[in-house]
Design a protein around this motif. Structure first.
Motif, PDB file in Angstrom:
ATOM      1  N   UNK A  40      17.683  -6.198 -37.235  1.00 16.84           N
ATOM      2  CA  UNK A  40      18.240  -5.427 -36.120  1.00 16.84           C
ATOM      3  C   UNK A  40      19.705  -5.798 -35.960  1.00 16.84           C
ATOM      4  N   UNK A  41      20.576  -4.807 -36.135  1.00 18.63           N
ATOM      5  CA  UNK A  41      22.003  -4.981 -35.893  1.00 18.63           C
ATOM      6  C   UNK A  41      22.384  -4.287 -34.597  1.00 18.63           C
ATOM      7  N   UNK A  42      23.370  -4.834 -33.916  1.00 23.46           N
ATOM      8  CA  UNK A  42      23.924  -4.191 -32.732  1.00 23.46           C
ATOM      9  C   UNK A  42      25.269  -3.593 -33.082  1.00 23.46           C
ATOM     10  N   UNK A  43      25.399  -2.271 -32.979  1.00 22.67           N
ATOM     11  CA  UNK A  43      26.676  -1.592 -33.150  1.00 22.67           C
ATOM     12  C   UNK A  43      27.165  -1.193 -31.770  1.00 22.67           C
ATOM     13  N   UNK A  44      27.958  -2.061 -31.163  1.00 24.90           N
ATOM     14  CA  UNK A  44      28.329  -1.829 -29.771  1.00 24.90           C
ATOM     15  C   UNK A  44      27.096  -1.971 -28.910  1.00 24.90           C
ATOM     16  N   UNK A  45      26.728  -0.909 -28.187  1.00 18.50           N
ATOM     17  CA  UNK A  45      25.515  -0.951 -27.361  1.00 18.50           C
ATOM     18  C   UNK A  45      24.347  -0.236 -28.038  1.00 18.50           C
ATOM     19  N   UNK A  62      20.289 -14.651 -37.437  1.00 16.58           N
ATOM     20  CA  UNK A  62      20.888 -15.086 -38.693  1.00 16.58           C
ATOM     21  C   UNK A  62      22.230 -14.459 -38.936  1.00 16.58           C
ATOM     22  N   UNK A  63      22.688 -14.490 -40.178  1.00  9.58           N
ATOM     23  CA  UNK A  63      24.013 -13.941 -40.504  1.00  9.58           C
ATOM     24  C   UNK A  63      24.139 -12.488 -40.077  1.00  9.58           C
ATOM     25  N   UNK A  64      25.319 -12.151 -39.580  1.00 16.24           N
ATOM     26  CA  UNK A  64      25.570 -10.785 -39.144  1.00 16.24           C
ATOM     27  C   UNK A  64      26.845 -10.243 -39.748  1.00 16.24           C
ATOM     28  N   UNK A  65      27.251  -9.060 -39.287  1.00 15.02           N
ATOM     29  CA  UNK A  65      28.467  -8.437 -39.786  1.00 15.02           C
ATOM     30  C   UNK A  65      29.665  -9.294 -39.397  1.00 15.02           C
ATOM     31  N   UNK A  66      30.553  -9.497 -40.336  1.00 18.86           N
ATOM     32  CA  UNK A  66      31.726 -10.328 -40.077  1.00 18.86           C
ATOM     33  C   UNK A  66      32.504  -9.812 -38.873  1.00 18.86           C
ATOM     34  N   UNK A  67      32.836 -10.733 -37.986  1.00 22.75           N
ATOM     35  CA  UNK A  67      33.606 -10.361 -36.810  1.00 22.75           C
ATOM     36  C   UNK A  67      32.793  -9.829 -35.657  1.00 22.75           C
ATOM     37  N   UNK A  68      31.491  -9.601 -35.855  1.00 22.38           N
ATOM     38  CA  UNK A  68      30.646  -9.081 -34.780  1.00 22.38           C
ATOM     39  C   UNK A  68      30.274 -10.198 -33.822  1.00 22.38           C
ATOM     40  N   UNK A  69      30.355  -9.903 -32.531  1.00 20.36           N
ATOM     41  CA  UNK A  69      30.012 -10.900 -31.521  1.00 20.36           C
ATOM     42  C   UNK A  69      28.540 -10.866 -31.129  1.00 20.36           C
ATOM     43  N   UNK A  70      27.836  -9.823 -31.549  1.00 20.17           N
ATOM     44  CA  UNK A  70      26.428  -9.695 -31.171  1.00 20.17           C
ATOM     45  C   UNK A  70      25.535 -10.378 -32.193  1.00 20.17           C
TER      46      UNK A  70
END
Length: 656
Positions: A508-513, A620-628
């Motif tokens: 599960x990734x968070x793209x903004x909200x 775990x690891x997420x998109x670089x620069x993402x705060x979520x």
């Protein structure tokens, strides 16, 4: 008043098939230029309507004008044909068929009129009685040029009074699904007005073509009947001026069976609620097993006994427990059971912090020789915590503790309603020390809290609380809360992909909200640049026999995350993590979700789609620069796709 009389009769008969039937004699369009006219303006001077009245003047029937309105319109990228033809042109759709704010354009109204006429072929209609693909109308050409190949018109009778029929469509349905298509190479019609040579076996649109009419008709028959305009609300042309329709109260039900069933249901719900809130049943004697160091902590609804370890007999380490949940649900009862069982073993001395000084603890644990280990109120509780931390330091320095014995017992600290202690930096640090260091020197803790999410912003505190050996949730959403907290504050996942490539992985990734749930498909070393990663992703998707529609586009402003779509349509995401580029097949998404809500939603979506046993969530690891946070969960064992035809049917029904 014949209109109101028929309306009332249809209502009382629940749209009886014969009484509610209305033969379609003529279908017309009232739209004008950009919606400048309506049905009433059209029929005031309509020659065709006048002729219909004249022809039926001596018939034993009534002539009705039934205005139809567009309740809802939508488009989908999926249609009834599985092929590699490019999809629709979104700009063309908003140019010809609808405005950006949802208003309908004339080409759409023309297509709806054409669809209805060619479906019913009413006696008084002379044009558009066939859907001729070889001689398309202007609107048909626009439809095909814009890339649309399937049109669905739902003449809905849900909650309606009339059943429309004609000589061509004799069945008096409450709901008509009218389908027309413009396939690349028209063939002999095979389904209603469908000419495609082969209908897709997957997706809602293919199912709609094959089963849509039966599905919607069945759903319509289960709905009730309602009057939308009647009496005082009726148009003036149907009601003499000054007439007042009195409000008639509904008669009181004298159905004893229904009353008995209702009373029985209420009784059953009350008994279930009382059972949930009842004190924990205990045999009155110790359930301690010295071989395992465990006691009985509770019994599940199916009779399964749950045991909880007080200490490790091999190492002597004392176990800790975290209990949280709603007031009045049995939290303190659970704490009392654990503390009493520990005392009954003879291997523990109980220490009690009754933080809110409720008084019920003092009777059992505050009046004997161990009263020095009893505290009531916040200040006394902090002093007790401090003293126990001093004992821990002494034992650690002397290296004297080995394991609990009757001669040298361990200490089991029970903290009831400890929320106030965690709000204080001093007492919170003492509790953290006991949780993290106490077990090794013979001091355990059982901590009761209310709303544990109150402390979510204190990461060091929450991370320590999650190290508790046992966690009990006394709240309806306890499972989701626990699984979220264990993921967010427990051990982190260090790698995007595990050592075993065959383990199914959801992420599960968070793209903004916007939360996007996906199935991890493949990975590529993160050292590759974005262009190389896109080419690699294209190859991976082709290997899965899918064709992407266009180029990879950025997700928001991220230079490390991209999305694309195939013809099915499925969405694909390509994201650069710290260790790999991850290719993900999106399953679904949801806006404005976080915390336990996110976990609850993601698990429900996975279990709706797959037969699978899920393990534990991890961050775990997420998109670089993402705060979520990025959440991962692996499947244990195999995984298989569920038969979702019933889900598709419910989805189709919801659209109509």
């Amino acid at each position: 008043m014949h209109g109101d009389a028929w309306t009332l009769a249809s209502l009382l008969s629940r749209a009886d098939k014969e009484l509610a039937a209305q033969e379609v004699l003529y279908i017309g369009e009232a739209f004008g230029t950009d919606g400048s006219t309506n049905v009433w303006n059209r029929v005031k001077a309509h020659e065709k309507l006048q002729r219909i009245y004249e022809h039926h003047a001596d018939y034993d029937c009534d002539i009705f004008v039934a205005p139809l309105s567009l309740e809802r319109s939508h488009w989908v990228a999926d249609d009834h044909i599985s092929d590699a033809e490019p999809g629709f042109d979104l700009e063309g759709y908003y140019k010809h068929f609808a405005t950006y704010d949802g208003a309908i354009r004339k080409a759409s109204v023309d297509l709806i009129e054409h669809s209805l006429i060619s479906h019913f072929t009413p006696y008084y209609n002379e044009k558009l009685i066939e859907w001729r693909r070889e001689e398309p109308t202007k609107s048909m050409r626009l439809m095909r040029e814009t890339g649309f190949r399937l049109m669905q018109v739902h003449l809905s009778g849900w909650w309606g009074l009339a059943r429309f029929y004609s000589g061509k469509v004799p069945d008096k349905f409450r709901s008509h699904l009218i389908l027309h298509d413009l396939p690349p190479v028209p063939r002999r019609p095979t389904f209603q007005a469908i000419a495609a040579d082969h209908i897709s076996d997957s997706g809602p649109s293919g199912m709609m073509v094959r089963e849509g009419q039966a599905l919607l008709e069945d759903a319509a028959e289960r709905t009730g009947v309602t009057i939308r305009v009647f009496g005082e609300q009726a148009p003036s042309m149907r009601k003499p001026p000054g007439l007042v329709m009195p409000a008639v109260p509904l008669p009181k039900s004298k159905n004893s069976t229904a009353s008995d069933n209702l009373r029985s249901s209420i009784t059953q719900q009350r008994e279930e609620a009382e059972k949930e809130n009842a004190p924990i049943d205990h045999p009155g004697k110790s359930t301690y097993d010295p071989k395992t160091g465990t006691i009985v902590a509770g019994v599940h609804a199916d009779g399964t006994i749950e045991r909880r370890r007080l200490h490790n007999p091999s190492t002597g380490t004392i176990n800790s427990t975290l209990i949280f949940g709603d007031t009045g649900t049995g939290r303190s009862n659970q704490l009392l059971l654990l503390t009493t069982e520990a005392l009954m073993t003879g291997l523990f001395i109980p220490a009690v912090a009754d933080v809110e000084a409720k008084g019920s603890w003092r009777e059992n644990f505050g009046t004997d020789e161990n009263s020095r280990l009893f505290a009531a109120g916040i200040e006394e509780s902090i002093k007790l915590l401090s003293n126990l931390c001093g004992v821990m330091d002494s034992r650690a320095g002397e290296n004297a503790y080995k394991r609990p014995t009757r001669e040298s017992p361990a200490v089991m600290l029970a903290v009831d309603d400890g929320d106030a202690l965690l709000r204080s930096e001093r007492s919170a640090s003492l509790i953290m020390k006991i949780l993290s260091e106490g077990g090794a020197v013979g001091i355990g803790i059982s901590l009761v809290l209310g709303d544990i999410l109150e402390f979510e912003d204190s990461r060091p505190l929450m991370s320590t609380l999650m190290t508790a050996d046992y966690k009990f949730a006394y709240t309806p959403r306890g499972r989701a809360i626990l699984r979220y907290l264990d993921a967010e504050f427990g051990p982190k996942r260090t790698r995007t992909w595990s050592n075993n490539d065959d383990v199914p992985l959801f992420v599960v990734h968070q793209d903004g909200n916007n939360a996007v749930l996906g199935f991890a498909v493949a990975w590529l070393n993160a050292e590759n640049d974005a262009d190389s990663a896109k080419r690699w992703a294209n190859e991976q998707v082709r290997d899965l026999r899918q064709s992407l529609i266009g180029d990879w586009r950025r997700v928001g402003e991220s230079a490390e995350s991209f999305w694309n779509m195939d013809l099915v349509p499925n969405r694909w995401f390509l994201r650069r993590h710290d260790d790999v580029w991850l290719l993900v097949a999106a399953q679904t998404n949801m806006m404005d979700l976080s915390g336990p809500d996110l976990i609850e939603w993601a698990e429900a979506q996975i279990e709706a789609r797959y037969e699978v046993d899920l393990t534990a969530w991890q961050v775990g690891p997420g998109v670089r620069g993402s705060r979520s946070s990025t959440f991962y969960i692996e499947a244990s064992g195999g995984i298989s796709v569920k038969d979702r035809s019933e889900t598709f049917k419910r989805f189709i029904a919801s659209l109509h």
